[in-house]
Scaffold this motif. Structure first.
Motif, short mmCIF file in Angstrom:
data_model
loop_
_atom_site.label_atom_id
_atom_site.label_comp_id
_atom_site.label_asym_id
_atom_site.label_seq_id
_atom_site.Cartn_x
_atom_site.Cartn_y
_atom_site.Cartn_z
N ALA A 133 0.83 -1.21 0.00
CA ALA A 133 0.00 0.00 0.00
C ALA A 133 0.86 1.25 0.00
N ARG A 134 1.88 1.27 0.84
CA ARG A 134 2.76 2.43 0.89
C ARG A 134 3.50 2.62 -0.43
N ARG A 135 3.98 1.51 -0.99
CA ARG A 135 4.71 1.59 -2.25
C ARG A 135 3.78 2.07 -3.37
N TYR A 136 2.54 1.62 -3.34
CA TYR A 136 1.57 2.06 -4.35
C TYR A 136 1.34 3.57 -4.27
N ILE A 137 1.15 4.07 -3.06
CA ILE A 137 0.92 5.51 -2.87
C ILE A 137 2.13 6.31 -3.33
N GLU A 138 3.32 5.87 -2.96
CA GLU A 138 4.54 6.59 -3.36
C GLU A 138 4.71 6.59 -4.86
N ASP A 139 4.42 5.46 -5.52
CA ASP A 139 4.58 5.38 -6.97
C ASP A 139 3.58 6.29 -7.69
N VAL A 140 2.33 6.29 -7.22
CA VAL A 140 1.31 7.13 -7.86
C VAL A 140 1.64 8.61 -7.66
N ASP A 141 2.07 8.96 -6.45
CA ASP A 141 2.44 10.36 -6.20
C ASP A 141 3.61 10.79 -7.07
N GLU A 142 4.59 9.91 -7.25
CA GLU A 142 5.74 10.25 -8.08
C GLU A 142 5.32 10.42 -9.54
N ASP A 143 4.41 9.56 -10.02
CA ASP A 143 3.92 9.71 -11.39
C ASP A 143 3.20 11.04 -11.57
N ARG A 144 2.45 11.47 -10.56
CA ARG A 144 1.73 12.74 -10.65
C ARG A 144 2.70 13.91 -10.61
N ARG A 145 3.75 13.80 -9.83
CA ARG A 145 4.77 14.87 -9.82
C ARG A 145 5.39 15.00 -11.20
N ARG A 146 5.72 13.88 -11.83
CA ARG A 146 6.32 13.93 -13.17
C ARG A 146 5.35 14.53 -14.18
N TRP A 147 4.08 14.14 -14.08
CA TRP A 147 3.08 14.64 -15.02
C TRP A 147 2.97 16.16 -14.93
N VAL A 148 2.86 16.67 -13.72
CA VAL A 148 2.71 18.11 -13.53
C VAL A 148 3.99 18.84 -13.93
N ARG A 149 5.12 18.27 -13.60
CA ARG A 149 6.39 18.89 -13.95
C ARG A 149 6.57 18.93 -15.46
N LEU A 150 6.23 17.85 -16.14
CA LEU A 150 6.42 17.79 -17.58
C LEU A 150 5.45 18.70 -18.32
N LEU A 151 4.19 18.76 -17.86
CA LEU A 151 3.19 19.55 -18.57
C LEU A 151 3.26 21.02 -18.25
N TYR A 152 3.54 21.35 -16.97
CA TYR A 152 3.42 22.74 -16.55
C TYR A 152 4.71 23.32 -15.96
N ASN A 153 5.74 22.48 -15.80
CA ASN A 153 7.04 22.92 -15.29
C ASN A 153 6.92 23.56 -13.91
N VAL A 154 6.09 22.97 -13.05
CA VAL A 154 5.95 23.43 -11.68
C VAL A 154 5.99 22.22 -10.75
N ASP A 155 6.20 22.49 -9.48
CA ASP A 155 6.19 21.44 -8.46
C ASP A 155 4.77 21.28 -7.94
N TRP A 156 4.20 20.12 -8.12
CA TRP A 156 2.82 19.83 -7.73
C TRP A 156 2.57 20.18 -6.26
N GLU A 157 3.56 20.01 -5.41
CA GLU A 157 3.39 20.21 -3.98
C GLU A 157 3.77 21.62 -3.51
N ASP A 158 4.07 22.51 -4.42
CA ASP A 158 4.42 23.88 -4.06
C ASP A 158 3.20 24.59 -3.49
N PRO A 159 3.20 24.99 -2.22
CA PRO A 159 2.01 25.61 -1.63
C PRO A 159 1.63 26.94 -2.24
N SER A 160 2.58 27.61 -2.91
CA SER A 160 2.26 28.90 -3.52
C SER A 160 1.31 28.76 -4.71
N LEU A 161 1.10 27.54 -5.19
CA LEU A 161 0.17 27.32 -6.29
C LEU A 161 -1.29 27.31 -5.82
#
Length: 505
Positions: free
Chosen positions: A131-159
Motif C-alpha cells: 500500500a505504501r509503495r503504491y501511494i509513493e509510486d502514484v504520487d511520483e507519477d503525478r509529480r512527473r506529469w505536472v512537472r512535464l506539462l506545466y514545469n511546476v512542483d505539484w506540492e508547491d504551496p504557492s500554487l
C-alpha cells in the motif's frame, strides 16, 4: 458562481472533500478520472500519454498534439459547467489548465502518509508495504506529469489559495469552512473574469476542432483567443496545412476573426503599456523573423491590493487600503477593477495588428499582479525561447520600479530556465548593429595580433617556457595563467559576433 479546483493525491481525502463541497454549494462535481475516460472515448490516447510520462520519455510532435488536445478537452469540460453556474473539480492540478483566471479557488488536500496507507490497505485489501509503495509510486507519477506539462512542483504551496490538512480537520468541517471561503469577494466572478472564461472556452473549442479533424490532428498548434479574435500558431514544416486549419476554424462558432502564424518557437514580451510605433517593437519583429518565432504579448498590470500601506504617504495612512477592506466596507461587492482594460487595452490591439502585418503574431494575455500571477498565467505547454521584460510597474517610483523589474527578471529566469532579458538588452544580445560591428572588429584585430606575436616569436616563447629554475617556472606558469584565459576571451568574443552575424544565436 465559482470555479473550485481541489488538488489531491490518491487516498488523500480530496475526492470526499470535493464531493461534500459540491453538494453543499449545489454545484456539479467533476473528477479527473471521469474526464480522462470521456477523453479516451473521444479518441485522445490518455493511456499512452500517461505511460510516456511514467517511462520518462519525451513527447514527440504527435504526442505533444494529443497532450494539448487533452488539456483543451479538460478545459472545455470545466468551463462548460462553470458557465452554467459553478463547478467543483478534483484531480491533480486542474487550475493549471485555466491560466490567468483570478477568481478560481485553488485547494490542496493533504493527509499523513500513514493514514493514506491505512485507507489503501482497507480499500485495496493489500498489505502495508504494498500500500505504501503504491501511494509513493502514484504520487511520483503525478509529480512527473505536472512537472512535464506545466514545469511546476505539484506540492508547491504557492500554487494554492488554501492547503487543507486532514490530520487536523475532518472532511465535513473542511467543506463547511470552504463554503464560507467560496463566498468571499475574491472568488466571485466579475465581468472581466467572465470574458476571460469565454476566451479560454473559445480557444479550447478551436484546439479541439483542429485535433478532431484527421487532416490537422497531428499538428502541434497553439491557440489563443481574445475577444473572439483567435490566433493559431503552427510549425513551419506544416505550412501546407494553413488552408486546412483556416477551413476548420471557420466551422467553430464564436470566432469573429482569426490569424495564422507560422513559427518554430515563441518570444514572450512582457510589458504594461505597448506602443506600436516604438523601436523596441521593430527590434522584436527583427529577432522573431530571424528565429522564425511568434511574439506573444503578455500585459502585466499591477494589482492595487499589492501596493499596501507601506507605499502610501504618511497623510494617507488613515485611509483604508483596498487590501484591508472587508465586505462590509464595500457592501459585499468586489469592484471589477479589470473593467478599465476594456476601454484601455494598453496598446496591445495596435501592437498585435503590427505583428500580424509582419507575420509573427502569437496572441495576447493580460495578467494582474506580480511574478507569481505572471507564471500562473503563462501557457507552460508552449515552447518559449526568450522572455523580454519591458516597462512594468509604471505606477511606482523609478527606483522601486527598477528594483522590482530586476526581481521579476531574476524570478522568471530561475523558474523558466530560459533566457530572460530586459528590452534594453535585446539589441545588444540578439541584433547586429554598428556597435556590434565595432566590437567584432576590435576582437578580430586583437585575435590576429596575438596570433602574429605568438607565431613570430615561437623560439623565444619556447625558451621562456622550458628555462630551468623554480622561480622562472613559477613566472612561466603565471604568464600562461593570464595569457590563456585572455586569449580565450578575445577569440570567444570574435566568434560570438561572427556566429551572430551568421544568425547562429
Amino acid at each position: 458562481m465559482q470555479i473550485i479546483c481541489v488538488s489531491r493525491g490518491t487516498y488523500g481525502g480530496g475526492r470526499d472533500l470535493a464531493e461534500r463541497l459540491a453538494t453543499k454549494l449545489g454545484y456539479p462535481c467533476l473528477a479527473r478520472e471521469d474526464l480522462t475516460m470521456a477523453a479516451t472515448k473521444a479518441g485522445i490516447p490518455v493511456g499512452k500519454l500517461e505511460m510516456t510520462v511514467v517511462r520518462r520519455r519525451p513527447f514527440n510532435e504527435a504526442l505533444a498534439a494529443e497532450r494539448d488536445r487533452l488539456i483543451a478537452f479538460i478545459t472545455a469540460a470545466i468551463l462548460d459547467k462553470a458557465l452554467q453556474g459553478g463547478v467543483v473539480y478534483h484531480g491533480r492540478t486542474g487550475h493549471l489548465v485555466l491560466p490567468n483566471l483570478e477568481h478560481i479557488l485553488r485547494i490542496r488536500a493533504i493527509m499523513d502518509t500513514d493514514a493514506r496507507t491505512e485507507l489503501a490497505m482497507a480499500r485495496m485489501r493489500i498489505d502495508r508495504d504494498k500500500a505504501r509503495r503504491y501511494i509513493e509510486d502514484v504520487d511520483e507519477d503525478r509529480r512527473r506529469w505536472v512537472r512535464l506539462l506545466y514545469n511546476v512542483d505539484w506540492e508547491d504551496p504557492s500554487l494554492y489559495d488554501m492547503v487543507i490538512n486532514f490530520d487536523r480537520v475532518s472532511v465535513d468541517n473542511a467543506a463547511a469552512a470552504l463554503v464560507a471561503v467560496a463566498q468571499l469577494p475574491e472568488f466571485q466572478r466579475t465581468p472581466a473574469a467572465q470574458r476571460q472564461i469565454e476566451d479560454l472556452m473559445l480557444a479550447a473549442k478551436c484546439r479541439l476542432a483542429i485535433g478532431d479533424d484527421p487532416r490537422t490532428r497531428h499538428i502541434d498548434v497553439k491557440v489563443h483567443a481574445d475577444r473572439a479574435k483567435v490566433t493559431v500558431t503552427y510549425p513551419p514544416r506544416h505550412h501546407a496545412a494553413a488552408e486546412v486549419i483556416s477551413e476548420v476554424m471557420a466551422r467553430v462558432p464564436g470566432v469573429e476573426e482569426s490569424t495564422y502564424t507560422m513559427a518554430a518557437t515563441n518570444i514572450l514580451w512582457i510589458q504594461e503599456k505597448y506602443d506600436a510605433q516604438s523601436p523596441v517593437l521593430s527590434q522584436m519583429v527583427e529577432v522573431a523573423q530571424k528565429w522564425n518565432a511568434a511574439v506573444q504579448l503578455m500585459r502585466l498590470v499591477a494589482a492595487p491590493e499589492q501596493e499596501g500601506l507601506a507605499s502610501l504617504p504618511e497623510e494617507d495612512e488613515a485611509r483604508p487600503s483596498r487590501a484591508l477592506m472587508t465586505t462590509e466596507d464595500n457592501a459585499g461587492i468586489l469592484d471589477d477593477e479589470a473593467d478599465d482594460e476594456v476601454g484601455d487595452d494598453g496598446g496591445t490591439g495596435d501592437t498585435l495588428d503590427r505583428l500580424i502585418q509582419e507575420g509573427c503574431a502569437g496572441g495576447i494575455t493580460t495578467v494582474r499582479g506580480g511574478s507569481k500571477e505572471l507564471l500562473r498565467g503563462m501557457d507552460r505547454t508552449a515552447a518559449v525561447s526568450l522572455v523580454v521584460v519591458g516597462d512594468v510597474f509604471l505606477a511606482k517610483g523609478e527606483s522601486v520600479r527598477k528594483r522590482e523589474t530586476r526581481e521579476l527578471t531574476a524570478h522568471l529566469g530561475e523558474s523558466l530556465r530560459i533566457p530572460v532579458i530586459g528590452q534594453d538588452e535585446l539589441k545588444e544580445h540578439y541584433l547586429f548593429g554598428a556597435g556590434q560591428w565595432l566590437k567584432m572588429a576590435v576582437f578580430l584585430a586583437m585575435t590576429v595580433v596575438l596570433f602574429v606575436l605568438v607565431f613570430m616569436n615561437q623560439e623565444t616563447i619556447s625558451w621562456f617556457l622550458v628555462k630551468e629554475g623554480t622561480q622562472h617556472r613559477i613566472l612561466a606558469a603565471a604568464v600562461l595563467a593570464i595569457f590563456v584565459p585572455g586569449f580565450a576571451y578575445v577569440w570567444g568574443g570574435a566568434t560570438q559576433y561572427l556566429l551572430r552575424l551568421a544568425k547562429f544565436e
